[in-house]
Motif scaffolding. Structure first.
Motif, PDB file in Angstrom:
ATOM      1  N   SER A 101      17.239 -17.471  -8.612  1.00 19.17           N
ATOM      2  CA  SER A 101      16.596 -17.752  -9.906  1.00 19.17           C
ATOM      3  C   SER A 101      17.028 -16.712 -10.934  1.00 19.17           C
ATOM      4  CB  SER A 101      15.071 -17.747  -9.753  1.00 19.17           C
ATOM      5  OG  SER A 101      14.652 -18.677  -8.788  1.00 19.17           O
ATOM      6  N   ALA A 102      18.336 -16.567 -11.081  1.00 16.09           N
ATOM      7  CA  ALA A 102      18.877 -15.507 -11.933  1.00 16.09           C
ATOM      8  C   ALA A 102      18.454 -15.643 -13.389  1.00 16.09           C
ATOM      9  CB  ALA A 102      20.401 -15.487 -11.830  1.00 16.09           C
ATOM     10  N   ASN A 103      18.275 -16.877 -13.869  1.00 15.44           N
ATOM     11  CA  ASN A 103      17.951 -17.090 -15.282  1.00 15.44           C
ATOM     12  C   ASN A 103      16.455 -17.228 -15.547  1.00 15.44           C
ATOM     13  OD1 ASN A 103      20.713 -17.092 -16.014  1.00 15.44           O
ATOM     14  ND2 ASN A 103      20.897 -19.235 -15.381  1.00 15.44           N
ATOM     15  N   ALA A 104      15.649 -17.087 -14.508  1.00 16.76           N
ATOM     16  CA  ALA A 104      14.197 -17.212 -14.672  1.00 16.76           C
ATOM     17  C   ALA A 104      13.625 -15.928 -15.267  1.00 16.76           C
ATOM     18  CB  ALA A 104      13.548 -17.502 -13.327  1.00 16.76           C
ATOM     19  N   PRO A 105      12.468 -16.012 -15.923  1.00 18.26           N
ATOM     20  CA  PRO A 105      11.829 -14.790 -16.428  1.00 18.26           C
ATOM     21  C   PRO A 105      11.551 -13.824 -15.283  1.00 18.26           C
ATOM     22  CG  PRO A 105      10.738 -16.746 -17.299  1.00 18.26           C
ATOM     23  CD  PRO A 105      11.675 -17.223 -16.240  1.00 18.26           C
ATOM     24  N   PRO A 106      11.646 -12.529 -15.519  1.00 22.35           N
ATOM     25  CA  PRO A 106      11.367 -11.575 -14.441  1.00 22.35           C
ATOM     26  C   PRO A 106       9.913 -11.662 -13.998  1.00 22.35           C
ATOM     27  CG  PRO A 106      11.526 -10.443 -16.548  1.00 22.35           C
ATOM     28  CD  PRO A 106      11.966 -11.855 -16.790  1.00 22.35           C
ATOM     29  N   LEU A 107       9.712 -11.443 -12.715  1.00 20.51           N
ATOM     30  CA  LEU A 107       8.361 -11.339 -12.173  1.00 20.51           C
ATOM     31  C   LEU A 107       7.929  -9.886 -12.276  1.00 20.51           C
ATOM     32  CD1 LEU A 107       8.895 -13.433  -8.912  1.00 20.51           C
ATOM     33  CD2 LEU A 107       7.949 -14.234 -11.084  1.00 20.51           C
ATOM     34  N   ILE A 108       6.706  -9.664 -12.725  1.00 16.12           N
ATOM     35  CA  ILE A 108       6.206  -8.300 -12.886  1.00 16.12           C
ATOM     36  C   ILE A 108       5.082  -8.052 -11.885  1.00 16.12           C
ATOM     37  CG2 ILE A 108       5.236  -6.600 -14.460  1.00 16.12           C
ATOM     38  CD1 ILE A 108       8.002  -7.563 -15.281  1.00 16.12           C
ATOM     39  N   LEU A 109       5.307  -7.083 -11.022  1.00 16.11           N
ATOM     40  CA  LEU A 109       4.266  -6.599 -10.125  1.00 16.11           C
ATOM     41  C   LEU A 109       3.666  -5.361 -10.783  1.00 16.11           C
ATOM     42  CD1 LEU A 109       2.843  -6.760  -7.339  1.00 16.11           C
ATOM     43  CD2 LEU A 109       4.666  -5.287  -6.455  1.00 16.11           C
ATOM     44  N   VAL A 110       2.398  -5.439 -11.131  1.00 16.97           N
ATOM     45  CA  VAL A 110       1.731  -4.346 -11.841  1.00 16.97           C
ATOM     46  C   VAL A 110       1.022  -3.460 -10.823  1.00 16.97           C
ATOM     47  CG1 VAL A 110       0.028  -3.745 -13.598  1.00 16.97           C
ATOM     48  CG2 VAL A 110       1.441  -5.794 -13.878  1.00 16.97           C
ATOM     49  N   LEU A 111       1.347  -2.177 -10.848  1.00 13.00           N
ATOM     50  CA  LEU A 111       0.731  -1.224  -9.928  1.00 13.00           C
ATOM     51  C   LEU A 111      -0.354  -0.427 -10.650  1.00 13.00           C
ATOM     52  CD1 LEU A 111       3.847   0.134  -7.983  1.00 13.00           C
ATOM     53  CD2 LEU A 111       2.397  -1.835  -7.472  1.00 13.00           C
ATOM     54  N   PRO A 112      -1.274   0.175  -9.909  1.00 15.64           N
ATOM     55  CA  PRO A 112      -2.367   0.917 -10.544  1.00 15.64           C
ATOM     56  C   PRO A 112      -1.860   2.104 -11.356  1.00 15.64           C
ATOM     57  CG  PRO A 112      -2.841   0.516  -8.232  1.00 15.64           C
ATOM     58  CD  PRO A 112      -1.411   0.144  -8.445  1.00 15.64           C
ATOM     59  N   PRO A 113      -2.587   2.488 -12.383  1.00 12.30           N
ATOM     60  CA  PRO A 113      -2.195   3.665 -13.165  1.00 12.30           C
ATOM     61  C   PRO A 113      -2.448   4.954 -12.388  1.00 12.30           C
ATOM     62  CG  PRO A 113      -4.285   2.801 -13.944  1.00 12.30           C
ATOM     63  CD  PRO A 113      -3.791   1.836 -12.905  1.00 12.30           C
ATOM     64  N   ASN A 114      -1.960   6.043 -12.960  1.00 13.21           N
ATOM     65  CA  ASN A 114      -2.213   7.391 -12.423  1.00 13.21           C
ATOM     66  C   ASN A 114      -1.629   7.617 -11.029  1.00 13.21           C
ATOM     67  OD1 ASN A 114      -3.652   7.982 -14.784  1.00 13.21           O
ATOM     68  ND2 ASN A 114      -5.567   7.243 -13.908  1.00 13.21           N
ATOM     69  N   LEU A 115      -0.466   7.034 -10.772  1.00 12.58           N
ATOM     70  CA  LEU A 115       0.254   7.357  -9.542  1.00 12.58           C
ATOM     71  C   LEU A 115       1.004   8.664  -9.786  1.00 12.58           C
ATOM     72  CD1 LEU A 115       1.711   3.822  -8.688  1.00 12.58           C
ATOM     73  CD2 LEU A 115      -0.398   4.865  -7.844  1.00 12.58           C
ATOM     74  N   GLU A 116       0.679   9.692  -9.030  1.00  5.91           N
ATOM     75  CA  GLU A 116       1.204  11.024  -9.329  1.00  5.91           C
ATOM     76  C   GLU A 116       2.405  11.415  -8.481  1.00  5.91           C
ATOM     77  OE1 GLU A 116      -1.700  14.087  -9.491  1.00  5.91           O
ATOM     78  OE2 GLU A 116      -3.192  12.851 -10.515  1.00  5.91           O
ATOM     79  N   GLN A 117       2.468  10.914  -7.251  1.00  5.83           N
ATOM     80  CA  GLN A 117       3.511  11.338  -6.326  1.00  5.83           C
ATOM     81  C   GLN A 117       4.311  10.132  -5.829  1.00  5.83           C
ATOM     82  OE1 GLN A 117       4.121  14.516  -5.832  1.00  5.83           O
ATOM     83  NE2 GLN A 117       2.323  15.164  -7.031  1.00  5.83           N
ATOM     84  N   PRO A 118       5.550  10.364  -5.386  1.00  2.00           N
ATOM     85  CA  PRO A 118       6.345   9.255  -4.845  1.00  2.00           C
ATOM     86  C   PRO A 118       5.637   8.516  -3.715  1.00  2.00           C
ATOM     87  CG  PRO A 118       7.728  11.187  -5.161  1.00  2.00           C
ATOM     88  CD  PRO A 118       6.316  11.628  -5.421  1.00  2.00           C
ATOM     89  N   ASN A 119       4.924   9.252  -2.867  1.00  2.00           N
ATOM     90  CA  ASN A 119       4.215   8.603  -1.764  1.00  2.00           C
ATOM     91  C   ASN A 119       3.101   7.689  -2.266  1.00  2.00           C
ATOM     92  OD1 ASN A 119       5.839   9.795   0.142  1.00  2.00           O
ATOM     93  ND2 ASN A 119       4.390  11.421   0.660  1.00  2.00           N
ATOM     94  N   ASP A 120       2.478   8.055  -3.396  1.00  2.00           N
ATOM     95  CA  ASP A 120       1.462   7.185  -3.994  1.00  2.00           C
ATOM     96  C   ASP A 120       2.099   5.862  -4.422  1.00  2.00           C
ATOM     97  OD1 ASP A 120      -0.299   9.314  -3.717  1.00  2.00           O
ATOM     98  OD2 ASP A 120      -0.004  10.011  -5.779  1.00  2.00           O
ATOM     99  N   PHE A 121       3.258   5.976  -5.052  1.00  2.00           N
ATOM    100  CA  PHE A 121       3.969   4.781  -5.513  1.00  2.00           C
ATOM    101  C   PHE A 121       4.362   3.903  -4.326  1.00  2.00           C
ATOM    102  CE2 PHE A 121       7.835   2.480  -6.526  1.00  2.00           C
ATOM    103  CZ  PHE A 121       7.545   1.914  -7.753  1.00  2.00           C
ATOM    104  N   ARG A 122       4.940   4.520  -3.305  1.00  2.00           N
ATOM    105  CA  ARG A 122       5.368   3.757  -2.132  1.00  2.00           C
ATOM    106  C   ARG A 122       4.185   3.072  -1.446  1.00  2.00           C
ATOM    107  NH1 ARG A 122      10.291   4.126   0.165  1.00  2.00           N
ATOM    108  NH2 ARG A 122      11.804   5.575  -0.747  1.00  2.00           N
ATOM    109  N   ALA A 123       3.082   3.793  -1.325  1.00  2.00           N
ATOM    110  CA  ALA A 123       1.909   3.227  -0.650  1.00  2.00           C
ATOM    111  C   ALA A 123       1.410   1.983  -1.378  1.00  2.00           C
ATOM    112  CB  ALA A 123       0.804   4.272  -0.559  1.00  2.00           C
ATOM    113  N   GLU A 124       1.402   2.018  -2.702  1.00  2.00           N
ATOM    114  CA  GLU A 124       0.959   0.852  -3.465  1.00  2.00           C
ATOM    115  C   GLU A 124       1.962  -0.291  -3.351  1.00  2.00           C
ATOM    116  OE1 GLU A 124      -1.804   0.062  -4.951  1.00  2.00           O
ATOM    117  OE2 GLU A 124      -2.726   1.971  -4.408  1.00  2.00           O
ATOM    118  N   LEU A 125       3.243   0.032  -3.459  1.00  2.00           N
ATOM    119  CA  LEU A 125       4.270  -1.004  -3.384  1.00  2.00           C
ATOM    120  C   LEU A 125       4.249  -1.694  -2.025  1.00  2.00           C
ATOM    121  CD1 LEU A 125       6.590  -2.083  -5.230  1.00  2.00           C
ATOM    122  CD2 LEU A 125       8.127  -0.621  -3.905  1.00  2.00           C
ATOM    123  N   GLU A 126       4.018  -0.914  -0.973  1.00  2.00           N
ATOM    124  CA  GLU A 126       4.050  -1.466   0.382  1.00  2.00           C
ATOM    125  C   GLU A 126       2.862  -2.368   0.696  1.00  2.00           C
ATOM    126  OE1 GLU A 126       4.501   1.947   2.861  1.00  2.00           O
ATOM    127  OE2 GLU A 126       6.612   2.252   2.291  1.00  2.00           O
TER     128      GLU A 126
END
Length: 248
Positions: A135-160
């Motif tokens: 779906s190369a021409n489709a609008p991008p899908l946005i996954l919204v993560l919580p605010p105030n992620l301070e560390q890379p591990n916080d980001f990874r934990a939410e993404l996972e």
């Protein structure tokens, strides 16, 4: 002619002024943000859905779509002037567990980014841009993560909670056919495992645990409190929407 030459400069100046008036809504260091961007748009760009996700409009931005495990009425990202949650829009389609996606951009809410985003969107939250295979021409899908992620591990934990670099096909194929179909359609069935419920409805906002004799009970509450799932010894015993039972 002069007006046309001045327009880009004035636009840039306007954005700069707007950015100056916006706060920086990320606590993550610039080099850390850059490292996450390189990692997740490079070696870890290909991901698979761990949950069945709804695709809805992206609030006031018609150029994007929201990817969320929750029903639109349960999304809690924007409030109106009276403090009531804003519904992003009706479900357009559902992506089943295992859908192959590619991360194309990881965007943190710096002052400049917030200034550039459409007003009626969750501007102050981190966004992960995704494209669906084929779906190369489709609008991008946005996954919204919580605010105030301070560390890379916080980001990874939410993404996972939503994505995995490993294809969950074997896990999905191990489900009984009725359960597999229910998970893909974001429905629940009596006696589902907790993991199957998570695949169908997404991660709960709140989990309460209790003991009743030798039985272990869990109550999962989803954003807004409208949806609840109740487990006994790891199996779904009942589920509710707005207090009404919904299991077949």
């Amino acid at each position: 002619m002069l007006a046309r030459r001045l327009l880009p400069s004035l636009t840039f100046l306007g954005l700069a002024v707007l950015a100056a008036g916006c706060g920086n809504y990320t606590r993550m260091a610039p080099d850390t943000r850059a490292s996450l961007q390189r990692t997740f748009t490079g070696p870890e760009a290909v991901q698979y859905l761990r949950i069945s996700g709804n695709v809805t409009p992206f609030f006031g931005d018609g150029s994007k779509r929201l990817l969320t495990p929750y029903a639109p009425e349960d999304v809690r990202m924007l409030d109106d002037s009276s403090g009531k949650p804003i519904n992003p829009g009706a479900v357009e389609r559902t992506l089943p567990v295992g859908t192959k996606l590619r991360i194309t951009k990881v965007e943190f809410p710096t002052a400049w980014v917030v200034a550039e985003r459409v007003l009626y969107t969750p501007r102050t939250w981190p966004w992960v841009y995704l494209s669906e295979e084929g779906s190369a021409n489709a609008p991008p899908l946005i996954l919204v993560l919580p605010p105030n992620l301070e560390q890379p591990n916080d980001f990874r934990a939410e993404l996972e909670k939503y994505l995995s670099p490993q294809n969950p096909k074997a896990q999905v194929d191990a489900l009984a056919p009725p359960v597999r179909d229910a998970v893909s359609a974001k429905r629940l069935l009596t006696n589902m495992t907790a993991e199957a419920v998570r695949m169908a409805w997404g991660p709960p906002e709140l989990v309460r645990r209790s003991l009743e004799g030798t039985s272990k009970n869990e109550e999962w509450t989803y954003p807004g409190g409208r949806r609840k799932a109740f487990f006994t010894d790891g199996r779904l015993a009942r589920a509710e929407e707005s207090g009404a039972p919904i299991l077949p």
